[in-house]
Design an enzyme around this catalytic site. Structure first.
Site, mmCIF file in Angstrom:
data_model
loop_
_atom_site.group_PDB
_atom_site.id
_atom_site.type_symbol
_atom_site.label_atom_id
_atom_site.label_comp_id
_atom_site.label_asym_id
_atom_site.label_seq_id
_atom_site.Cartn_x
_atom_site.Cartn_y
_atom_site.Cartn_z
ATOM 1 N N LYS A 228 1.120 -1.637 0.081
ATOM 2 C CA LYS A 228 -0.035 -0.004 0.531
ATOM 3 C C LYS A 228 1.289 1.224 0.047
ATOM 4 C CE LYS A 228 -3.125 2.629 2.879
ATOM 5 N NZ LYS A 228 -3.828 2.405 3.915
ATOM 6 N N ASP A 233 -2.735 10.850 3.587
ATOM 7 C CA ASP A 233 -3.979 10.090 3.918
ATOM 8 C C ASP A 233 -4.348 11.511 5.054
ATOM 9 O OD1 ASP A 233 -6.840 8.982 3.942
ATOM 10 O OD2 ASP A 233 -6.208 7.114 4.887
ATOM 11 N N LYS A 240 -9.953 13.373 7.857
ATOM 12 C CA LYS A 240 -9.804 13.106 9.621
ATOM 13 C C LYS A 240 -9.165 13.767 10.272
ATOM 14 C CE LYS A 240 -6.627 9.141 7.752
ATOM 15 N NZ LYS A 240 -6.734 8.101 8.617
ATOM 16 N N ASP A 251 1.733 6.355 6.508
ATOM 17 C CA ASP A 251 0.335 5.573 5.679
ATOM 18 C C ASP A 251 0.753 4.505 3.828
ATOM 19 O OD1 ASP A 251 -2.057 4.279 5.807
ATOM 20 O OD2 ASP A 251 -3.301 6.053 4.687
ATOM 21 N N ASP A 310 -11.990 7.139 4.037
ATOM 22 C CA ASP A 310 -10.710 7.175 4.483
ATOM 23 C C ASP A 310 -10.658 5.948 4.692
ATOM 24 O OD1 ASP A 310 -9.295 7.615 6.299
ATOM 25 O OD2 ASP A 310 -9.423 7.403 8.284
ATOM 26 N N ARG A 314 -8.174 -0.507 1.296
ATOM 27 C CA ARG A 314 -7.827 -1.998 0.546
ATOM 28 C C ARG A 314 -8.870 -1.467 -1.055
ATOM 29 N NH1 ARG A 314 -12.830 -1.921 5.374
ATOM 30 N NH2 ARG A 314 -10.578 -0.918 6.233
#
Length: 460
Positions: A228, A233, A240, A251, A310, A314
């Site tokens: 990833k 992010d 966030k 991240d 967020d 995936r």
């Protein structure tokens, strides 16, 4: 400290590694002046203690490193590194006391303790060199330390200097060093070549999203690593809070870890075919950002309802895993800083992994024990599959309820990983406070365990 071990050196200072229970016996083997010096200075052999012992002329004669008790060592890792950081600059050789079974991982700990991230500040770290101990594979230990240093450097670099462009360049540099092939699909080309979810996550950022695809080796079993690469992010439109955004430069820790592991594999020349896939994006906010309630169609054809922007990691991994599965590798591995639920479950020090293959799980656990890289198996719990199946699409990227978040994320990814052997890692990639061999900051997790287990996993 140096990231290199040095050959035998007559000028190296003898280093005696002493368990607390062995101190009395060791003192009994020493001349009175040495024994008195050690007692006067209060050295007890406790874990992390260090003491320089002078000659009668006042020059350094030897060094002592406390090795504590078995119980104390069980509560941490890299016991020798705990003392090494307290020694003065110089060159040392282990003269006694370090158990043969512990030499390799304690030597690695010494090298890892020497890591410093000094890109943005001046200052020379004290260099404590170590003569390669007897029975330690110098090349292997140095290679692992260098791969870990690469991972740490990539994670520690702020997103302004480690966005998708720079992460791509890091992969290109690694490919050039090792003669690997690399291709990168960028921007709207992702749509044309059917990577719609990578594009959707990254399209709102100033730096275009991309898929990095590196291949190395032409013989042996086929290993594919997917990392990833969310270089920062914000959370997207489900933004966030500030305190949750503070560490989001990490991240891309999955990408950093697979690049560090790939460097280890290529440097050691393992007889396998390696593929590394990194979806590199920034999850940002602009007028064309993906929205809660959007439905995306993945590379595999499965539709995904976006219930939280967020939960983007995936999504990018899913398209990359679908591509990886088309080649049917012998082993497919994904690594990602994916869920806060994994941290709640096992904390920052353990690297949780998911697999349906009991043999793979046993091999990884054995490798983790040998190389002091703690891991923990988590379940692909099939009854939770219903939680990732919404009413209006095939899959939900962020099921509600607040339970089993790491498991439902892993189940989501498994839908894209094909029918072969698959291992998913939900790592943290960050050392929240300094520990022996692990300065505060970015850290690799799971890579050493996987490297050690590869011969068993792939019958190398």
């Amino acid at each position: 400290m140096s990231h290199r071990l040095i050959p035998a050196n007559d000028n190296a200072l003898p280093l005696h590694v002493i368990e607390s229970s062995d101190l009395t016996h060791w003192l009994g083997t020493q001349p009175d002046d040495i024994a008195n010096w050690v007692r006067t200075n209060g050295f007890k052999g406790n874990l992390g203690e260090a003491l320089m012992v002078p000659s009668t002329g006042g020059k350094p004669l030897m060094a002592l490193a406390g090795y504590g008790s078995a119980q104390a060592r069980a509560r941490g890792r890299f016991a020798l590194a705990a003392a090494a950081g307290k020694l003065p600059e110089g060159c040392y050789r282990v003269a006694s006391g370090l158990p043969e079974a512990a030499r390799s991982h304690e030597t690695l700990g010494w090298l890892l303790a020497g890591y410093r991230f000094d890109r943005y500040r001046d200052g020379k770290a004290r260099d404590r060199q170590l003569v390669v101990p007897e029975g330690v594979d110098k090349t292997e230990i140095e290679t692992i330390a260098a791969g870990e240093a690469l991972t740490r450097d990539l994670i520690n670099t702020p997103a302004a200097d480690m966005g998708p462009d720079q992460l791509e360049q890091a992969a290109r540099d690694l490919a050039e060093q090792h003669g690997a092939q690399i291709e990168v699909i960028t921007g709207d080309d992702l749509l044309e070549q059917n990577f719609p979810m990578i594009h959707a996550v990254g399209r709102a950022a100033a730096a275009a999203p991309r898929l990095i695809d590196m291949e190395w080796g032409d013989t042996g079993p086929h290993l594919t690593l997917v990392g990833k690469g969310v270089c920062f992010d914000t959370g997207g439109l489900n933004i966030k809070p500030g305190n949750s955004m503070a560490l989001m430069k990490k991240d891309m820790g999955g990408a950093a870890t697979v690049l560090g592991l790939a460097q280890m594999i290529m440097t050691l020349g393992l007889k396998l075919r390696l593929r590394v896939l990194i979806p590199a994006v920034e999850n940002s906010i602009s007028g064309n950002a993906m929205r809660p309630g959007d439905i995306l169609t993945s590379r595999k054809g499965l539709t995904v309802e976006i219930n939280n922007t967020d939960a983007e990691g995936r999504l990018v991994l899913a398209d990359a895993l679908a591509l990886a599965a088309e080649d049917a590798p012998d082993l497919l591995v994904s690594m990602a800083t994916l869920t806060g639920a994994a941290r709640v479950a096992v904390g920052p020090d353990l690297a949780p992994f998911f697999t349906d293959d009991d043999g793979a799980a046993l091999a990884l656990a054995a490798g983790a024990g040998r190389v002091a890289d703690p891991i923990w198996r988590m379940p692909f719990h099939a009854p939770y599959e219903a939680d990732i199946e919404p009413d209006i699409a095939d899959l939900d990227n962020a099921p509600g309820g607040g339970f089993a978040g790491a498991i439902t994320a892993a189940l989501f990814l498994r839908r894209f990983a094909g029918e072969g052997r698959y291992v998913h890692w939900d790592i943290y990639g960050w050392q929240p406070k300094a520990a022996p061999g692990r300065p505060k900051g970015g850290v690799g997790q799971g890579a050493r365990a996987l490297l050690d287990a590869l011969p068993a996993l792939l019958k190398l």
